[in-house]
Motif scaffolding. Structure first.
Motif, PDB file in Angstrom:
ATOM      1  N   VAL A   1      61.607  54.073  84.649  1.00 13.71           N
ATOM      2  CA  VAL A   1      60.592  53.042  84.460  1.00 13.71           C
ATOM      3  C   VAL A   1      60.263  52.870  82.973  1.00 13.71           C
ATOM      4  N   LEU A   2      60.100  53.972  82.263  1.00 15.25           N
ATOM      5  CA  LEU A   2      59.723  53.891  80.848  1.00 15.25           C
ATOM      6  C   LEU A   2      60.857  53.319  79.998  1.00 15.25           C
ATOM      7  N   VAL A   3      62.096  53.664  80.304  1.00 19.15           N
ATOM      8  CA  VAL A   3      63.225  53.071  79.574  1.00 19.15           C
ATOM      9  C   VAL A   3      63.282  51.567  79.843  1.00 19.15           C
ATOM     10  N   GLY A   4      63.082  51.177  81.099  1.00 16.36           N
ATOM     11  CA  GLY A   4      63.050  49.754  81.423  1.00 16.36           C
ATOM     12  C   GLY A   4      61.942  49.025  80.687  1.00 16.36           C
ATOM     13  N   ASN A   5      60.770  49.651  80.603  1.00 17.63           N
ATOM     14  CA  ASN A   5      59.663  49.048  79.856  1.00 17.63           C
ATOM     15  C   ASN A   5      60.004  48.895  78.379  1.00 17.63           C
ATOM     16  N   GLY A   6      60.651  49.909  77.821  1.00 19.72           N
ATOM     17  CA  GLY A   6      61.024  49.845  76.414  1.00 19.72           C
ATOM     18  C   GLY A   6      61.978  48.696  76.132  1.00 19.72           C
ATOM     19  N   LEU A   7      62.958  48.499  76.995  1.00 20.01           N
ATOM     20  CA  LEU A   7      63.916  47.415  76.809  1.00 20.01           C
ATOM     21  C   LEU A   7      63.261  46.050  76.972  1.00 20.01           C
ATOM     22  N   SER A   8      62.338  45.924  77.920  1.00 19.05           N
ATOM     23  CA  SER A   8      61.627  44.660  78.114  1.00 19.05           C
ATOM     24  C   SER A   8      60.801  44.303  76.883  1.00 19.05           C
ATOM     25  N   LEU A   9      60.156  45.296  76.314  1.00 22.50           N
ATOM     26  CA  LEU A   9      59.354  45.049  75.111  1.00 22.50           C
ATOM     27  C   LEU A   9      60.234  44.667  73.933  1.00 22.50           C
ATOM     28  N   LEU A  10      61.340  45.354  73.745  1.00 25.38           N
ATOM     29  CA  LEU A  10      62.213  45.087  72.600  1.00 25.38           C
ATOM     30  C   LEU A  10      62.793  43.677  72.642  1.00 25.38           C
ATOM     31  N   ILE A  11      63.337  43.264  73.783  1.00 23.90           N
ATOM     32  CA  ILE A  11      63.951  41.938  73.855  1.00 23.90           C
ATOM     33  C   ILE A  11      62.888  40.850  73.792  1.00 23.90           C
ATOM     34  N   GLY A  12      61.726  41.094  74.400  1.00 28.76           N
ATOM     35  CA  GLY A  12      60.656  40.101  74.336  1.00 28.76           C
ATOM     36  C   GLY A  12      60.105  39.929  72.932  1.00 28.76           C
ATOM     37  N   ALA A  13      60.066  41.023  72.169  1.00 27.03           N
ATOM     38  CA  ALA A  13      59.503  40.967  70.815  1.00 27.03           C
ATOM     39  C   ALA A  13      60.315  40.062  69.909  1.00 27.03           C
ATOM     40  N   ILE A  14      61.640  40.067  70.041  1.00 25.04           N
ATOM     41  CA  ILE A  14      62.455  39.235  69.157  1.00 25.04           C
ATOM     42  C   ILE A  14      62.436  37.767  69.595  1.00 25.04           C
ATOM     43  N   GLU A  15      61.943  37.492  70.796  1.00 24.00           N
ATOM     44  CA  GLU A  15      61.835  36.114  71.291  1.00 24.00           C
ATOM     45  C   GLU A  15      60.398  35.604  71.282  1.00 24.00           C
ATOM     46  N   LEU A  16      59.477  36.391  70.767  1.00 28.39           N
ATOM     47  CA  LEU A  16      58.052  36.115  70.947  1.00 28.39           C
ATOM     48  C   LEU A  16      57.615  34.718  70.497  1.00 28.39           C
ATOM     49  N   PRO A  17      58.026  34.209  69.339  1.00 28.09           N
ATOM     50  CA  PRO A  17      57.570  32.861  68.946  1.00 28.09           C
ATOM     51  C   PRO A  17      57.919  31.791  69.989  1.00 28.09           C
ATOM     52  N   ARG A  18      59.128  31.839  70.521  1.00 20.29           N
ATOM     53  CA  ARG A  18      59.534  30.855  71.533  1.00 20.29           C
ATOM     54  C   ARG A  18      58.727  31.028  72.816  1.00 20.29           C
ATOM     55  N   LEU A  19      58.461  32.268  73.194  1.00 15.41           N
ATOM     56  CA  LEU A  19      57.721  32.520  74.426  1.00 15.41           C
ATOM     57  C   LEU A  19      56.280  32.035  74.306  1.00 15.41           C
ATOM     58  N   VAL A  20      55.669  32.256  73.166  1.00 15.49           N
ATOM     59  CA  VAL A  20      54.283  31.828  72.952  1.00 15.49           C
ATOM     60  C   VAL A  20      54.183  30.306  73.004  1.00 15.49           C
ATOM     61  N   ARG A  21      55.160  29.615  72.423  1.00 19.34           N
ATOM     62  CA  ARG A  21      55.137  28.147  72.416  1.00 19.34           C
ATOM     63  C   ARG A  21      55.328  27.559  73.810  1.00 19.34           C
ATOM     64  N   GLY A  22      56.190  28.170  74.612  1.00 17.21           N
ATOM     65  CA  GLY A  22      56.579  27.537  75.865  1.00 17.21           C
ATOM     66  C   GLY A  22      55.833  27.982  77.103  1.00 17.21           C
ATOM     67  N   ALA A  23      55.108  29.091  77.039  1.00 12.57           N
ATOM     68  CA  ALA A  23      54.501  29.652  78.245  1.00 12.57           C
ATOM     69  C   ALA A  23      53.266  28.880  78.691  1.00 12.57           C
ATOM     70  N   GLU A  24      53.050  28.869  79.997  1.00  9.24           N
ATOM     71  CA  GLU A  24      51.817  28.321  80.560  1.00  9.24           C
ATOM     72  C   GLU A  24      50.654  29.251  80.210  1.00  9.24           C
ATOM     73  N   ARG A  25      49.466  28.691  80.102  1.00 13.82           N
ATOM     74  CA  ARG A  25      48.297  29.502  79.722  1.00 13.82           C
ATOM     75  C   ARG A  25      48.037  30.628  80.717  1.00 13.82           C
ATOM     76  N   SER A  26      48.391  30.415  81.962  1.00 12.46           N
ATOM     77  CA  SER A  26      48.168  31.448  82.972  1.00 12.46           C
ATOM     78  C   SER A  26      48.897  32.748  82.638  1.00 12.46           C
ATOM     79  N   ALA A  27      49.978  32.647  81.852  1.00  8.17           N
ATOM     80  CA  ALA A  27      50.750  33.852  81.512  1.00  8.17           C
ATOM     81  C   ALA A  27      49.894  34.839  80.728  1.00  8.17           C
ATOM     82  N   TRP A  28      48.994  34.326  79.906  1.00 11.14           N
ATOM     83  CA  TRP A  28      48.131  35.215  79.121  1.00 11.14           C
ATOM     84  C   TRP A  28      47.124  35.936  80.022  1.00 11.14           C
ATOM     85  N   THR A  29      46.602  35.220  81.022  1.00 13.37           N
ATOM     86  CA  THR A  29      45.664  35.855  81.964  1.00 13.37           C
ATOM     87  C   THR A  29      46.373  36.939  82.773  1.00 13.37           C
TER      88      THR A  29
END
Length: 247
Positions: free
Chosen positions: A51-79
């Motif tokens: 579980v922790l290795v999976g979490n680490g990989l999810s964080l790493l790949i999401g971090a390098i895509e963060l600007p695109r994710l912030v621009r495109g996500a629905e507001r509900s994603a933050w909640t």
């Protein structure tokens, strides 16, 4: 590294191939990396470590895509992400207190639940109310801590609505990035996080980048109905595979 010395070359090779394949699915559908990867890692590692290795990989790949994710996500994603962040430690504590065999069974059943949920009738694009949205975040957080799988409640929430594909994908990816960070923080706070797990995540990360890019390229070549069909197929295959591995 003593931790990696405990893994055979075959186990490491399987982890790399599984990581590449699951990252491809993430790039194609917007989810699926944890659902596919954690049950496989849990066969070589303890459930907590997987579980922790999976979490680490999810964080790493999401971090390098963060600007695109912030621009495109629905507001509900933050909640959903915020509630998930608060609930994750409780899921991890439950996992640490559960026997390994039972934990593997529950992880497999979680994968099955995601497939069943996606079969529900498709809804309008209207965002559900605060109670439903918060409930998705709560369940997602518990599943993040317990199984490294924030997706089962999140995927039906977005894919089951008539939203543009890019909004659906970026919203889910943003939540999974937050969930990955929540899982690692929870691991540190509960004392189960080890440096070796971070090193293993870094070892597998190049396979994540490669698989994710290939998946994104493939995603651009399929129509929306085909994409939604692929989402259901991925969830179904993950559930069947997880259950077969238990048998």
């Amino acid at each position: 590294m003593e931790f990696l010395d405990g893994l055979s070359a075959v186990q490491i090779a399987i982890a790399l191939v599984a990581t590449l394949a699951s990252a491809f699915v993430r790039g194609l559908t917007g989810f699926g990396m944890a659902i596919l990867l954690v049950p496989i890692l849990a066969l070589a590692l303890s459930p907590v470590e997987a579980v922790l290795v999976g979490n680490g990989l999810s964080l790493l790949i999401g971090a390098i895509e963060l600007p695109r994710l912030v621009r495109g996500a629905e507001r509900s994603a933050w909640t959903i992400g915020a509630v998930c962040l608060l609930a994750t430690p409780f899921g991890l504590l439950a996992l640490a207190a559960t026997g390994a065999d039972l934990a593997r069974l529950i992880i497999a059943l979680i994968a099955l639940s995601a497939f069943l949920a996606i079969l529900l009738p498709r809804r309008s694009a209207v965002q559900p109310g605060a109670l439903a949205t918060g409930g998705v975040g709560l369940i997602s957080g518990l599943m993040t801590g317990y199984a490294g799988m924030p997706g089962p409640p999140v995927v039906p929430y977005y894919v089951g609505r008539d939203l543009p594909r890019e909004t659906t994908k970026t919203s889910m990816m943003l939540i999974f990035t937050i969930a990955g960070g929540a899982g690692l923080i929870s691991g540190v706070l509960t004392g189960v996080m080890a440096l070796e797990l971070l090193l293993l995540s870094l070892l597998l990360f190049p396979a994540v980048i490669a698989g994710n890019r290939l998946g994104e390229r493939a995603s651009g070549t399929v129509s929306d109905p085909v994409w939604r069909t692929l989402v259901g197929m991925v969830l179904g295959a993950a559930a069947i595979a997880a259950l077969l591995k238990l048998l």
